[in-house]
Scaffold this motif. Structure first.
Motif, PDB file in Angstrom:
ATOM      1  N   LEU A 151     -53.071  -7.878 -46.537  1.00 49.63           N
ATOM      2  CA  LEU A 151     -53.124  -6.919 -47.862  1.00 49.63           C
ATOM      3  C   LEU A 151     -52.445  -5.830 -47.860  1.00 49.63           C
ATOM      4  CD1 LEU A 151     -56.545  -7.570 -49.499  1.00 49.63           C
ATOM      5  CD2 LEU A 151     -54.558  -8.651 -50.318  1.00 49.63           C
ATOM      6  N   LYS A 152     -52.509  -5.035 -46.533  1.00 53.38           N
ATOM      7  CA  LYS A 152     -51.691  -3.791 -46.126  1.00 53.38           C
ATOM      8  C   LYS A 152     -50.509  -4.069 -45.883  1.00 53.38           C
ATOM      9  CE  LYS A 152     -52.252   0.522 -45.719  1.00 53.38           C
ATOM     10  NZ  LYS A 152     -52.495   1.494 -46.810  1.00 53.38           N
ATOM     11  N   LYS A 153     -50.125  -5.115 -45.352  1.00 44.23           N
ATOM     12  CA  LYS A 153     -48.612  -5.312 -44.998  1.00 44.23           C
ATOM     13  C   LYS A 153     -48.026  -5.914 -46.359  1.00 44.23           C
ATOM     14  CE  LYS A 153     -45.757  -8.230 -41.961  1.00 44.23           C
ATOM     15  NZ  LYS A 153     -45.714  -9.239 -41.105  1.00 44.23           N
ATOM     16  N   GLN A 154     -48.536  -6.322 -47.401  1.00 41.81           N
ATOM     17  CA  GLN A 154     -48.018  -6.594 -48.702  1.00 41.81           C
ATOM     18  C   GLN A 154     -47.780  -5.521 -49.396  1.00 41.81           C
ATOM     19  OE1 GLN A 154     -50.211  -9.536 -50.899  1.00 41.81           O
ATOM     20  NE2 GLN A 154     -48.644 -10.052 -52.040  1.00 41.81           N
ATOM     21  N   GLU A 155     -48.741  -4.566 -49.452  1.00 37.57           N
ATOM     22  CA  GLU A 155     -48.808  -3.280 -50.076  1.00 37.57           C
ATOM     23  C   GLU A 155     -47.745  -2.400 -49.555  1.00 37.57           C
ATOM     24  OE1 GLU A 155     -51.443   0.753 -49.816  1.00 37.57           O
ATOM     25  OE2 GLU A 155     -52.468  -1.035 -49.860  1.00 37.57           O
ATOM     26  N   LEU A 156     -47.381  -2.334 -48.227  1.00 40.80           N
ATOM     27  CA  LEU A 156     -46.344  -1.407 -47.771  1.00 40.80           C
ATOM     28  C   LEU A 156     -44.931  -2.085 -47.850  1.00 40.80           C
ATOM     29  CD1 LEU A 156     -48.461  -0.185 -44.489  1.00 40.80           C
ATOM     30  CD2 LEU A 156     -47.744   1.141 -46.685  1.00 40.80           C
ATOM     31  N   ILE A 157     -44.731  -3.304 -47.448  1.00 41.36           N
ATOM     32  CA  ILE A 157     -43.426  -3.953 -47.326  1.00 41.36           C
ATOM     33  C   ILE A 157     -42.978  -4.289 -48.890  1.00 41.36           C
ATOM     34  CG2 ILE A 157     -42.370  -5.966 -46.481  1.00 41.36           C
ATOM     35  CD1 ILE A 157     -43.155  -4.025 -44.261  1.00 41.36           C
ATOM     36  N   LYS A 158     -43.870  -5.005 -49.915  1.00 40.12           N
ATOM     37  CA  LYS A 158     -43.430  -5.554 -51.056  1.00 40.12           C
ATOM     38  C   LYS A 158     -42.326  -4.319 -51.755  1.00 40.12           C
ATOM     39  CE  LYS A 158     -44.478  -8.140 -54.995  1.00 40.12           C
ATOM     40  NZ  LYS A 158     -43.180  -8.265 -55.297  1.00 40.12           N
ATOM     41  N   PRO A 159     -42.638  -2.985 -52.038  1.00 36.12           N
ATOM     42  CA  PRO A 159     -41.740  -2.152 -52.486  1.00 36.12           C
ATOM     43  C   PRO A 159     -40.399  -2.171 -51.737  1.00 36.12           C
ATOM     44  CG  PRO A 159     -44.151  -1.282 -52.323  1.00 36.12           C
ATOM     45  CD  PRO A 159     -44.018  -2.416 -51.529  1.00 36.12           C
ATOM     46  N   ILE A 160     -40.175  -2.287 -50.661  1.00 39.62           N
ATOM     47  CA  ILE A 160     -39.121  -2.220 -50.013  1.00 39.62           C
ATOM     48  C   ILE A 160     -38.599  -3.656 -50.120  1.00 39.62           C
ATOM     49  CG2 ILE A 160     -38.098  -2.185 -47.437  1.00 39.62           C
ATOM     50  CD1 ILE A 160     -40.771  -0.454 -46.837  1.00 39.62           C
ATOM     51  N   GLN A 161     -39.028  -4.396 -50.239  1.00 42.15           N
ATOM     52  CA  GLN A 161     -38.430  -5.879 -50.404  1.00 42.15           C
ATOM     53  C   GLN A 161     -37.914  -5.903 -51.848  1.00 42.15           C
ATOM     54  OE1 GLN A 161     -41.355  -8.595 -49.596  1.00 42.15           O
ATOM     55  NE2 GLN A 161     -40.451  -9.299 -47.626  1.00 42.15           N
TER      56      GLN A 161
END
Length: 178
Positions: free
Chosen positions: A112-122
């Motif tokens: 969940l933390k990885k998704q929260e941090l990486i999704k906006p960048i992707q």
């Protein structure tokens, strides 16, 4: 008469059917590694991961210490006391496994933390890809960093630099010479 009709239909509609589609490819690994916010997110994810791994290792050490104490005192313990301690060790092992699953399992805290941090960048990269593809009239853009395996790639179809330009990360020294 029929041949003329087919020829006329082909001349009218043929060019639209024969129009070639343009393809291009990008390297998202390369793009992401050029983005400072991605590097920052990766560092934060790494720090969180190390902290959670340390917690799990500490739990494992405590369980190992409990087991060592049981082995050392086993001769002095009654069967009932031995069963209680074994049950306590098994309970701690189950708690550790549950915590490990909660943190590192699918849908866990790490995920969940990885998704929260990486999704906006992707999302930012995909928007830039969309814009670069539309500007260059591309029908399809492949990502050579993903599962797609490309045996040969012609550098003139590499649009990675266009995406970097759209993100404001372009470097004139990195341009592919056509």
């Amino acid at each position: 008469m029929r041949v003329y009709l087919i020829t006329i239909i082909f001349l009218i509609f043929g060019p639209t059917f024969v129009k070639a589609q343009r393809f291009g490819y990008i390297d998202t690994d390369y793009i992401l590694n050029k983005m400072p916010e991605y590097k920052k997110a990766q560092e934060e994810i790494g720090q969180l991961s190390e902290a959670w791994e340390k917690e799990i290792q500490d739990m494992a050490k405590k369980i190992e210490a409990m087991y060592s104490n049981l082995q050392a005192e086993q001769v002095l313990l009654t069967d009932e006391m031995r069963k209680e301690r074994t049950a306590a060790i098994q309970k701690k092992e189950a708690e550790m496994k549950e915590y490990q699953k909660k943190v590192f399992g699918f849908g866990g805290l790490f995920f969940l933390k990885k998704q929260e941090l990486i999704k906006p960048i992707q999302d930012k990269v995909w928007d830039a890809v969309d814009k670069a593809a539309k500007q260059n009239n591309l029908a399809i853009v492949f990502d050579k960093a993903g599962e797609l395996v490309m045996i040969y790639t012609d550098p003139r179809y590499d649009y990675t630099d266009f995406v970097l330009d759209e993100l404001g990360l372009g470097d004139p020294n990195d341009k592919i010479k056509n």
